[in-house]
Structure formats: C-alpha cells, structure tokens
Design a protein around this motif. Structure first.
Motif, short mmCIF file in Angstrom:
data_model
loop_
_atom_site.label_atom_id
_atom_site.label_comp_id
_atom_site.label_asym_id
_atom_site.label_seq_id
_atom_site.Cartn_x
_atom_site.Cartn_y
_atom_site.Cartn_z
N ARG A 5 24.05 -47.52 58.64
CA ARG A 5 22.92 -46.60 58.55
C ARG A 5 23.44 -45.20 58.30
NH1 ARG A 5 18.01 -47.22 62.36
NH2 ARG A 5 17.74 -45.32 61.22
N ARG A 6 22.73 -44.48 57.50
CA ARG A 6 23.14 -43.10 57.21
C ARG A 6 22.65 -42.18 58.31
NH1 ARG A 6 22.58 -42.04 50.82
NH2 ARG A 6 23.85 -43.77 50.19
N SER A 7 23.47 -41.24 58.61
CA SER A 7 23.05 -40.26 59.61
C SER A 7 22.17 -39.21 58.96
CB SER A 7 24.28 -39.60 60.23
OG SER A 7 24.93 -38.78 59.28
N GLY A 8 21.49 -38.45 59.74
CA GLY A 8 20.62 -37.41 59.23
C GLY A 8 21.37 -36.35 58.46
N THR A 9 22.62 -36.09 58.83
CA THR A 9 23.39 -35.06 58.13
C THR A 9 23.77 -35.52 56.73
OG1 THR A 9 25.44 -35.84 59.16
CG2 THR A 9 24.31 -34.01 60.23
N GLU A 10 24.03 -36.83 56.56
CA GLU A 10 24.35 -37.33 55.21
C GLU A 10 23.13 -37.23 54.31
OE1 GLU A 10 25.87 -41.25 55.65
OE2 GLU A 10 27.86 -40.58 56.23
N ASP A 11 21.97 -37.59 54.85
CA ASP A 11 20.74 -37.48 54.06
C ASP A 11 20.48 -36.03 53.69
OD1 ASP A 11 20.26 -40.19 54.12
OD2 ASP A 11 18.91 -40.10 55.83
N ARG A 12 20.67 -35.14 54.64
CA ARG A 12 20.44 -33.72 54.39
C ARG A 12 21.41 -33.19 53.34
NH1 ARG A 12 17.39 -29.81 53.44
NH2 ARG A 12 17.98 -27.81 54.27
N GLU A 14 22.76 -34.90 50.92
CA GLU A 14 22.33 -35.38 49.60
C GLU A 14 21.13 -34.59 49.10
OE1 GLU A 14 21.69 -39.57 49.77
OE2 GLU A 14 23.79 -40.01 50.14
N GLU A 15 20.23 -34.22 50.00
CA GLU A 15 19.08 -33.40 49.60
C GLU A 15 19.53 -32.04 49.09
OE1 GLU A 15 16.27 -33.06 52.76
OE2 GLU A 15 16.13 -35.23 53.03
N GLN A 17 22.49 -31.31 47.79
CA GLN A 17 23.15 -31.50 46.49
C GLN A 17 22.13 -31.70 45.38
OE1 GLN A 17 25.93 -34.70 46.97
NE2 GLN A 17 27.50 -33.38 47.85
#
Length: 56
Positions: A5-12, A14-15, A17
């Motif tokens: 599962r991706r953490s919230g920081t990885e999703d953030r 990517e957003e 970028q």
C-alpha cells in the motif's frame, strides 16, 4: 495478495510532481504562443533581390 500500500506521502509526492509537470507544460505552451509567427506573415512573398546584386 502481497501488494504494498502506498503511504500518504507517496501519493502527495506524485500529486506535486503531476502539478509541476502541468505547470511546466503551461509555461511551454505560453512561450510557444508568444513566439509564434502567424502563417500569413511567414508565407507572404516579399520581393527582395538585394542578395543577387551583391553576388555580381
């Protein structure tokens, strides 16, 4: 399933970028539009034969 599962920081990240890529795209489009030469100006025939006189 062993998917990670991706953490919230990885999703953030990517957003951020994606937003940076979109901003860069918009800057390039704006620059291209500013430097654009209208077709009617670039295809107009202008009689200029000075270069032929200089070669003689």
């Amino acid at each position: 399933m062993t998917g990670r599962r991706r953490s919230g920081t990885e999703d953030r990240g990517e957003e951020i970028q994606a937003a940076e890529r979109e901003a860069a795209r918009q800057r390039l489009l704006a620059q291209a539009e500013a430097e654009r030469i209208p077709a009617e100006e670039s295809t107009r025939a202008v009689p200029d034969r000075r270069w032929q006189r200089e070669q003689q």
